[in-house]
Design an enzyme around this catalytic site. Sequence first.
Site, PDB file in Angstrom:
ATOM      1  N   ASN A  31       0.816  -1.217   0.000  1.00 19.37           N
ATOM      2  CA  ASN A  31       0.000   0.000   0.000  1.00 19.37           C
ATOM      3  C   ASN A  31       0.853   1.272   0.000  1.00 19.37           C
ATOM      4  O   ASN A  31       0.368   2.359   0.322  1.00 19.37           O
ATOM      5  CB  ASN A  31      -0.962   0.010   1.199  1.00 19.37           C
ATOM      6  CG  ASN A  31      -2.205  -0.821   0.924  1.00 19.37           C
ATOM      7  OD1 ASN A  31      -2.548  -1.062  -0.226  1.00 19.37           O
ATOM      8  ND2 ASN A  31      -2.868  -1.271   1.977  1.00 19.37           N
ATOM      9  N   CYS A  61       3.562   7.113   7.182  1.00 17.97           N
ATOM     10  CA  CYS A  61       4.997   7.337   7.177  1.00 17.97           C
ATOM     11  C   CYS A  61       5.572   6.798   5.870  1.00 17.97           C
ATOM     12  O   CYS A  61       5.234   5.701   5.441  1.00 17.97           O
ATOM     13  CB  CYS A  61       5.596   6.622   8.384  1.00 17.97           C
ATOM     14  SG  CYS A  61       7.335   6.862   8.554  1.00 17.97           S
ATOM     15  N   HIS A  84       3.159   2.477   1.938  1.00 15.12           N
ATOM     16  CA  HIS A  84       3.540   3.181   3.164  1.00 15.12           C
ATOM     17  C   HIS A  84       4.179   2.174   4.116  1.00 15.12           C
ATOM     18  O   HIS A  84       4.186   0.970   3.842  1.00 15.12           O
ATOM     19  CB  HIS A  84       2.340   3.904   3.807  1.00 15.12           C
ATOM     20  CG  HIS A  84       1.187   3.005   4.155  1.00 15.12           C
ATOM     21  ND1 HIS A  84      -0.069   3.467   4.434  1.00 15.12           N
ATOM     22  CD2 HIS A  84       1.097   1.657   4.258  1.00 15.12           C
ATOM     23  CE1 HIS A  84      -0.869   2.453   4.703  1.00 15.12           C
ATOM     24  NE2 HIS A  84      -0.187   1.348   4.609  1.00 15.12           N
TER      25      HIS A  84
END
Lengths: 372, 372
Positions: free
Chosen positions: A283, A320, A285
Amino acid sequence: MSLMIKDLSSLHYTDNFWKTEKHVKECRSLKFDCNAKKKWRAITASADSSGSRSIDTINGKKINGVHVEGHSQSGQRGNVVESGSSSSPKHSYMLGNFVEDKFVYRQSFVIRSYEIGPDKTATMETIMNLLQETALNHVANSGVGSSGFGATREMSLRKLIWVVTRIHIQIEQYSSWGDVVEIDTWVDAAGKNGMRRDWIIRDSNTRKIITRATSKWVIMNIETRRLSKIPEQVKAEVRPFYINRFAIPTAQIDSEKIEKLNDETAQIISSGLAPRWSDMDANQHVNNVKYIGWILESVPINVLEDYYLMSLTLEYRRECQLSNVLQSMTTMREIATSASDKNCGLECTHLIRMEADRAEVVRARSLWQPKQ
Amino acid sequence: MSLMIKDLSSLHYTDNFWKTEKHVKECRSLKFDCNAKKKWRAITASADSSGSRSIDTINGKKINGVHVEGHSQSGQRGNVVESGSSSSPKHSYMLGNFVEDKFVYRQSFVIRSYEIGPDKTATMETIMNLLQETALNHVANSGVGSSGFGATREMSLRKLIWVVTRIHIQIEQYSSWGDVVEIDTWVDAAGKNGMRRDWIIRDSNTRKIITRATSKWVIMNIETRRLSKIPEQVKAEVRPFYINRFAIPTAQIDSEKIEKLNDETAQIISSGLAPRWSDMDANQHVNNVKYIGWILESVPINVLEDYYLMSLTLEYRRECQLSNVLQSMTTMREIATSASDKNCGLECTHLIRMEADRAEVVRARSLWQPKQ
């Protein structure tokens, strides 16, 4: 096209680097229409012989196709294994299955040698990984799954993904290498635009429940990275699977606010933590589970060695990316246990935040008890 | 007993820390004769209610034993899962078995969601982990295994463990999430005091061999951390399993010397890499597989993203402990491929060394080819 380098202050480049960078640049600008496997074979050959060699022969043998298998070489003492031998067994039993009228998805796992820590029991990362795996297989086998990472078909059509906002895990007993655990998972609505997913883990031998977990999920657009309402079409897909059941009684769920640590309230701060390429998931991240390692970076070694992590609550506040550099902060306090016991438990509050602008990424709370 | 803190320059402690350290000290000096599970229950209760509470009642219920399971609470909408339900299936099929007259140990694995990287294929760490798991299960199921981490009974009696000195892996195809791979492993003598272990990985669906690996092992005393000859009693245990067979033809094995990089020859240097507690394994040192992550720390992101890692050779020179801080160094050069192809492959030389005294830990060589 220039090489992107991670924002890591400790990473530096020597003069030799730029020569190779130039090569990589030139190389990437070419069109790679050659057969990859063929090229790989050629690479192997030239690396072995430290010189250039035609693709037509490797180790003195003619090559007639891509799938060249090794044969006994001159000077070879023993025999070399070839492709295609051995029969093909069925492996469907290695996945999970639905139980209880399709409301519960169940999958068993053997704890592997690399999933245990130095104390020879499964790590918290392992447990979180297995919960994730069961959840994804639940969706994939439900009939509404897409090729996405846990997304349904209607979600993939709209470029939507599930993101977890909070997860709470209670561990009563850690498993060892070779133990078989059986994980049940199911979902339910959580408010208007959320989904709750619960899990229980049983020791397959004793049938005892050794771990309970609950989590809350919302929907995000993978391109805008903004949260979204759950479209009606998606609700229609998932609603038939909803079941009003709780892994943890609501009164025992850690649903209290997690205090946000700052430079004054944190007892320990570990800086310069940089996500690696392998920390990213499909995904795009940092994977949810990876934060556990960073949280433990600011927990003293003696606590890691002498205490069991018995409860963990993670509250995800911000995504993040690979370029971020993080700080891990922890504060510990003794736990008020019963009147007859000494106060030997520990409660830790944690914060993972961006080093650059102090933006919070994950808040967490953990409970620890001494090993005996 | 003081708290041991990792030698991490970026880790710092605020004033609040020492108060908690004092608590941890006092706490550890107590004798923990109380029942751990009982205490954990008490901790949960007090954490939920933010006050002290007797161990005799939790959530208003009497507790008659250790294994108190949650029941439907007042105000609970749904039902709560209890222990002991569901039948106990057999799980022996989830482990491996011997084939070919006990000379080859075979085990199948499903590639799990958390074992794939951002490009959705199994990572090199995953492959190395599965090789390790198969090797350990081979020993454990051979009848000569001990409770140790891959050691035989005669080895455990003498406090000896296996340590790998060199491993070489050739990957022809990476697996995806949900793929089933079948791994064969076997052992043979390697000189007088070494053992060679080989593996092949087949795609269970196509039956094609997608990975080949070979490794060399020697014996070390776990207390003195010094290498040892293989005792005759150990040879007698393992010799019946030796088979003269090669996963990779000797002419194709990367057995050439790996150049030792230095500050002048390295193109990229990544510093301040600190082992985490979870990087340690049951043999009290950094696990072999963990070095891969550090090696990739000094490989540019664009290479990680745009190239396949097709061959890796690791040469282990020195053990690494929790307190060490490491540097990862890499030099890249273009690969001489066939006359018809452009030189688009990359060969990297790597070094992991101690930051403090520059002592070398692991040398490595990797070969990369562009993704198509």
